[in-house]
Design an enzyme around this catalytic site. Structure first.
Site, PDB file in Angstrom:
ATOM      1  N   ARG A  27     -10.467  46.872  -9.472  1.00  0.00           N
ATOM      2  CA  ARG A  27     -11.680  47.671  -9.667  1.00  0.00           C
ATOM      3  C   ARG A  27     -12.949  47.014  -9.146  1.00  0.00           C
ATOM      4  O   ARG A  27     -13.750  47.633  -8.448  1.00  0.00           O
ATOM      5  CB  ARG A  27     -11.893  47.962 -11.160  1.00  0.00           C
ATOM      6  N   THR A  28     -13.147  45.753  -9.519  1.00  0.00           N
ATOM      7  CA  THR A  28     -14.413  45.107  -9.155  1.00  0.00           C
ATOM      8  C   THR A  28     -14.490  44.972  -7.636  1.00  0.00           C
ATOM      9  O   THR A  28     -15.524  45.270  -7.023  1.00  0.00           O
ATOM     10  CB  THR A  28     -14.529  43.736  -9.844  1.00  0.00           C
ATOM     11  N   ARG A  60     -15.880  36.328  -7.153  1.00  0.00           N
ATOM     12  CA  ARG A  60     -15.114  36.237  -8.404  1.00  0.00           C
ATOM     13  C   ARG A  60     -14.335  34.928  -8.376  1.00  0.00           C
ATOM     14  O   ARG A  60     -13.739  34.575  -7.366  1.00  0.00           O
ATOM     15  CB  ARG A  60     -14.144  37.394  -8.533  1.00  0.00           C
ATOM     16  N   HIS A  63     -19.046  38.315 -16.942  1.00  0.00           N
ATOM     17  CA  HIS A  63     -18.713  39.397 -16.002  1.00  0.00           C
ATOM     18  C   HIS A  63     -19.915  40.351 -16.045  1.00  0.00           C
ATOM     19  O   HIS A  63     -19.824  41.464 -16.572  1.00  0.00           O
ATOM     20  CB  HIS A  63     -17.418  40.084 -16.431  1.00  0.00           C
TER      21      HIS A  63
HETATM   22  N1   CP Z   1     -12.491  45.343 -15.048  1.00  0.00           N
HETATM   23  C1   CP Z   1     -12.180  44.518 -14.044  1.00  0.00           C
HETATM   24  O1   CP Z   1     -12.851  43.492 -13.799  1.00  0.00           O
HETATM   25  O2   CP Z   1     -11.102  44.920 -13.314  1.00  0.00           O
HETATM   26  P1   CP Z   1     -10.485  44.158 -12.078  1.00  0.00           P
HETATM   27  O3   CP Z   1      -9.977  42.830 -12.581  1.00  0.00           O
HETATM   28  O4   CP Z   1      -9.398  45.054 -11.559  1.00  0.00           O
HETATM   29  O5   CP Z   1     -11.576  43.935 -11.072  1.00  0.00           O
END
Ligand code: CP
Length: 361
Positions: A89-90, A139, A172
């Site tokens: 998602r991110t 990240r 986050h």
């Molecule tokens: N919510 C979130 O950070 O999802 P991802 O790890 O898929 O980016």
């Protein structure tokens, strides 16, 4: 707030500062974020600005002409998506946000394919990215690394912004922004985000999304926080200390069904066993009472919402997805809009978006 410059402070003096004292170093002269590293950087006026900008962007994006306008805004900029920890998602929402604004992107998603594999330091890697790009979205599993890299770049000949897309178990911030945006939108016709109860459920000890959101919620009036988790995965004392200091009503417990009727929002999380210190550590914790299914839905007030940062495992039954109170898919899409707004604001094109919105919508 009076802004300060990272170039004027040594790392050894900056690193131990409390987050509140770091914030002035992360801003542009007009008070908008340059580096986005911590949830605590965002106060209520800034959160309101981002929410309004996101709403305008999503309205503008509904037409071809609007999309073409957005696409031209920062087409002269490039962003590096540096994800050394898995993400769906991110990563994809930042990629989509860049595409909406016309920002060209590059990516490293696996350091075994970059020169880090040959022993290049993180500092040198990030300085290399800054030679080719105008922003780094990063990240990392390492706590504090995004902030170290922001300091390194601010003290280099190419001081470009860093956006923290998740660092360690700690922060986050952009997930917290999209969670706040989701809450604000959900309650805007019910008196706004005030006098509400948010119930956090699951692995709260190692959930960086919960830590960041708990912090941002303290900006809104009378938001009560309830933490429901097995004893081994309960929220950290530092988060509770922050709530005590600010006089925020809160409590911890382990009875989800008792908490649900009090909730305006239930924020579910998965077990984060990627942080286990020893093999099978999480598997030994009984999490069976921290799941949300049809029986829990029956206890949820009609106006309340169910959130989850995702990915999920079995903590929300798929049958819950069909209930209109299940907000997590819309919450995920909200991430694209708020991240688009954050990038637009970081690159200083928010005023042009307001102008277009006023003239055309
Ligand atoms: N919510 C979130 O950070 O999802 P991802 O790890 O898929 O980016």
């Amino acid at each position: 707030m009076t802004t300060k410059r990272l170039v004027d402070v040594a790392w050894d003096a900056f690193e131990p500062l409390p987050v509140e004292q770091k914030t002035p170093y992360l801003l542009q002269p007009d008070g908008t974020p340059f580096h986005t590293l911590f949830a605590q950087q965002f106060d209520l006026p800034l959160l309101d600005r981002l929410t309004i900008l996101s709403n305008e962007i999503r309205a503008i994006a509904k037409t071809r002409a609007g999309m073409c306008f957005l696409h031209e805004l920062v087409c002269h900029k490039r962003a590096m998506l540096y994800f050394s920890q898995p993400s769906s998602r991110t990563f994809l929402s930042f990629l989509s946000a860049c595409q909406i604004l016309g920002v060209q992107t590059g990516e490293v998603r696996d350091t075994s394919t970059s020169s880090e594999f040959k022993g290049e330091s993180r500092e040198d890697s990030v300085r290399t990215f800054s030679s080719y790009f105008d922003m780094i979205v990063m990240r990392t599993p390492e706590k504090g690394l995004a902030e170290r890299m922001a300091w390194v770049l601010s003290n280099s000949e190419r001081p470009i912004p860093i956006i923290n897309a998740g660092s360690g178990k700690d922060q986050h911030p952009t997930q917290a922004l999209l969670d706040i945006y989701t809450l604000v939108r959900s309650f805007e016709h019910l008196g706004g985000l005030r006098d509400r109860t948010v119930v956090f459920v699951g692995d709260l000890a190692r959930g960086r999304t919960v830590r960041s959101l708990s912090n941002l919620l303290t900006n809104y009036p009378s938001i009560r926080q309830i933490f429901v988790a097995p004893r081994q995965l309960q929220i950290g004392e530092d988060v509770l200390d922050n709530l005590r200091r600010r006089g925020i009503e809160h409590r911890c417990g382990d009875d989800l069904r008792a908490a649900i009727p009090e909730a305006d929002a239930v924020y579910m999380t998965r077990v984060q066993d990627e942080w286990d210190q020893e093999k099978g550590e999480s598997a030994r914790v009984d999490t069976s009472r921290f799941t949300f299914g049809i029986e829990e839905l029956k206890l949820l007030p009609p106006h309340a919402i169910i959130m989850h940062p995702l990915p999920r495992r079995d903590e929300i039954a798929p049958a819950v997805d069909r209930d209109p109170r299940a907000m997590y898919w819309r919450q995920m899409r909200n991430g694209m809009w708020i991240r688009t707004a954050l990038i637009a604001m970081t690159f200083g094109c928010d005023k042009r978006i307001h102008e277009y919105y006023r003239q055309n919508l």
